[in-house]
Design a protein around this motif. Sequence first.
Motif, PDB file in Angstrom:
ATOM      1  N   ASP A 247       0.813  -1.223   0.000  1.00  0.00           N
ATOM      2  CA  ASP A 247       0.000   0.000   0.000  1.00  0.00           C
ATOM      3  C   ASP A 247       0.843   1.268   0.000  1.00  0.00           C
ATOM      4  N   GLN A 248       2.139   1.168   0.262  1.00  0.00           N
ATOM      5  CA  GLN A 248       3.012   2.342   0.208  1.00  0.00           C
ATOM      6  C   GLN A 248       3.348   2.748  -1.220  1.00  0.00           C
ATOM      7  N   PHE A 249       3.034   1.898  -2.194  1.00  0.00           N
ATOM      8  CA  PHE A 249       3.411   2.172  -3.579  1.00  0.00           C
ATOM      9  C   PHE A 249       2.177   2.195  -4.477  1.00  0.00           C
ATOM     10  N   GLY A 250       1.107   2.742  -3.970  1.00  0.00           N
ATOM     11  CA  GLY A 250      -0.136   2.807  -4.712  1.00  0.00           C
ATOM     12  C   GLY A 250      -0.308   4.114  -5.457  1.00  0.00           C
ATOM     13  N   ILE A 251      -1.558   4.412  -5.771  1.00  0.00           N
ATOM     14  CA  ILE A 251      -1.881   5.587  -6.572  1.00  0.00           C
ATOM     15  C   ILE A 251      -1.539   6.875  -5.837  1.00  0.00           C
ATOM     16  N   LEU A 252      -1.651   6.903  -4.514  1.00  0.00           N
ATOM     17  CA  LEU A 252      -1.332   8.119  -3.771  1.00  0.00           C
ATOM     18  C   LEU A 252       0.150   8.471  -3.881  1.00  0.00           C
ATOM     19  N   GLN A 253       0.994   7.454  -3.835  1.00  0.00           N
ATOM     20  CA  GLN A 253       2.425   7.708  -3.996  1.00  0.00           C
ATOM     21  C   GLN A 253       2.728   8.221  -5.410  1.00  0.00           C
ATOM     22  N   SER A 254       2.060   7.668  -6.409  1.00  0.00           N
ATOM     23  CA  SER A 254       2.257   8.137  -7.780  1.00  0.00           C
ATOM     24  C   SER A 254       1.819   9.584  -7.934  1.00  0.00           C
ATOM     25  N   ILE A 255       0.716   9.945  -7.298  1.00  0.00           N
ATOM     26  CA  ILE A 255       0.250  11.329  -7.362  1.00  0.00           C
ATOM     27  C   ILE A 255       1.237  12.260  -6.661  1.00  0.00           C
ATOM     28  N   ASP A 256       1.815  11.783  -5.562  1.00  0.00           N
ATOM     29  CA  ASP A 256       2.842  12.589  -4.879  1.00  0.00           C
ATOM     30  C   ASP A 256       4.018  12.868  -5.809  1.00  0.00           C
ATOM     31  N   LEU A 257       4.466  11.860  -6.546  1.00  0.00           N
ATOM     32  CA  LEU A 257       5.581  12.053  -7.477  1.00  0.00           C
ATOM     33  C   LEU A 257       5.189  13.005  -8.602  1.00  0.00           C
ATOM     34  N   LEU A 258       3.956  12.878  -9.091  1.00  0.00           N
ATOM     35  CA  LEU A 258       3.487  13.791 -10.128  1.00  0.00           C
ATOM     36  C   LEU A 258       3.402  15.216  -9.593  1.00  0.00           C
ATOM     37  N   LEU A 259       2.909  15.352  -8.371  1.00  0.00           N
ATOM     38  CA  LEU A 259       2.843  16.666  -7.730  1.00  0.00           C
ATOM     39  C   LEU A 259       4.235  17.259  -7.579  1.00  0.00           C
ATOM     40  N   LEU A 260       5.204  16.404  -7.273  1.00  0.00           N
ATOM     41  CA  LEU A 260       6.585  16.853  -7.083  1.00  0.00           C
ATOM     42  C   LEU A 260       7.117  17.537  -8.340  1.00  0.00           C
ATOM     43  N   VAL A 261       6.973  16.893  -9.504  1.00  0.00           N
ATOM     44  CA  VAL A 261       7.565  17.456 -10.712  1.00  0.00           C
ATOM     45  C   VAL A 261       6.765  18.647 -11.231  1.00  0.00           C
ATOM     46  N   VAL A 262       5.449  18.637 -11.039  1.00  0.00           N
ATOM     47  CA  VAL A 262       4.634  19.758 -11.524  1.00  0.00           C
ATOM     48  C   VAL A 262       4.872  21.001 -10.674  1.00  0.00           C
ATOM     49  N   VAL A 263       4.850  20.842  -9.359  1.00  0.00           N
ATOM     50  CA  VAL A 263       5.061  21.986  -8.475  1.00  0.00           C
ATOM     51  C   VAL A 263       6.508  22.461  -8.549  1.00  0.00           C
ATOM     52  N   GLY A 264       7.453  21.532  -8.619  1.00  0.00           N
ATOM     53  CA  GLY A 264       8.851  21.927  -8.714  1.00  0.00           C
ATOM     54  C   GLY A 264       9.168  22.630 -10.016  1.00  0.00           C
ATOM     55  N   GLY A 265       8.602  22.162 -11.105  1.00  0.00           N
ATOM     56  CA  GLY A 265       8.839  22.777 -12.407  1.00  0.00           C
ATOM     57  C   GLY A 265       9.216  21.745 -13.440  1.00  0.00           C
ATOM     58  N   LEU A 266       8.281  21.425 -14.338  1.00  0.00           N
ATOM     59  CA  LEU A 266       8.547  20.435 -15.373  1.00  0.00           C
ATOM     60  C   LEU A 266       9.671  20.913 -16.288  1.00  0.00           C
ATOM     61  N   GLY A 267      10.545  19.976 -16.657  1.00  0.00           N
ATOM     62  CA  GLY A 267      11.614  20.307 -17.577  1.00  0.00           C
ATOM     63  C   GLY A 267      12.782  21.025 -16.935  1.00  0.00           C
ATOM     64  N   SER A 268      13.021  20.825 -15.643  1.00  0.00           N
ATOM     65  CA  SER A 268      14.164  21.450 -14.976  1.00  0.00           C
ATOM     66  C   SER A 268      14.682  20.516 -13.895  1.00  0.00           C
ATOM     67  N   VAL A 269      16.001  20.364 -13.832  1.00  0.00           N
ATOM     68  CA  VAL A 269      16.602  19.543 -12.796  1.00  0.00           C
ATOM     69  C   VAL A 269      16.395  20.192 -11.427  1.00  0.00           C
ATOM     70  N   HIS A 270      16.491  21.514 -11.385  1.00  0.00           N
ATOM     71  CA  HIS A 270      16.247  22.215 -10.121  1.00  0.00           C
ATOM     72  C   HIS A 270      14.843  21.931  -9.600  1.00  0.00           C
TER      73      HIS A 270
END
Length: 358
Positions: A247-270
């Motif tokens: 259950d630690q690797f379900g849809i909620l974890q995937s959404i967290d990873l998606l949130l990470l790259v969108v909020v951080g900035g798509l297309g940037s290592v920073h």
Amino acid sequence: MRFIFKTRYEQDIQLVRHGGQWFWYGLLLALMLSAPLWAGDYGLSQLSFVLIYAIAGLGLMVLSGYTGLASIGHAAFLGVGAYVEAWCAARGWPFPLSMAAAAALSAAVGVVVGLPALRVKGIYLAIATLAFGFIVEEVLARWESVTGGNAGVSVKSLQFFGADLGSSEAFYYVALGLTVLVTLGVLNLLRSATGRAFIAIRDSEISAQSMGIHLARYKTLAFALSAAIVGLAGTLYAHQLRFISPDQFGILQSIDLLLLVVVGGLGSVHGAFLGAVFLIAMPQLIAVAKDLLPPAIGQASGLQAVVYGAVLMSFVLFEPMGLYGRWLKMRTWLELFPFYRRGMFKRQKSYTKSERLK
């Protein structure tokens, strides 16, 4: 003209473009190296999670940010890496060998996902990766002889050829070293021919194909590299938690990873690092805010999910370039102050692929 072109090209492929970046990156590295002196055990734990999620964010950034392939099932690769590491650690494998095995198996699974995904794009690809995430979660729950099923499995402390690296300080330095290596690897990948092919596919598949880029080959390679990097993050994730379950690797974890790259900035290592800091800091801020809000709101169930959804929608609507994009605007404003003009940072209309091809 020839000399000018060569100079600009060389500047474009440099890892660090000027002395100021050397200074600030060196200062940041020195601060991170001295973290055990000022952070404490809890602070080191949170910093380790930031580094782990930064590695996972870099993996997803290679796929979504630089190749333009959507994925909302990347927690599956995190789970594959974590369970391979748990299995290898239980049998006494040294960490470098178990880490390589986890990355290799995650890359193989990424190829399996990437091949069928070649025929779909956009939202259909996202749904396909979501379905794959559900399949992996179900396999982890049913394959009890290997994964322990829903009861989960304990993970031994990190071993390096007989040396126990289970202390918080030792594990933090391992995570920091691996993060630096992965970051340098991604930066070098992006300035190589392969990385430029990824970016060309993201910008326009038809234009990339007309330049001789083999779409199927590079898309599959992007899935494999992305899965391998996220699998590396999974190895650290398993040792950090010391206990993993499906259950630690379900849809909620995937959404967290998606949130990470969108909020951080798509297309940037920073953006991967800024998104990781956001992902770890946000629950702490929500916990503090609960005490300040009225009980009817602060104690309501699902408050964190509502806040995450509101933040994600706000960034998509008002700042699609994420935190890193906002920093670039602030930096430009400071460079031009007091000679900036009103409306300089007004958003321009962006066109979809279908509109550009008309």
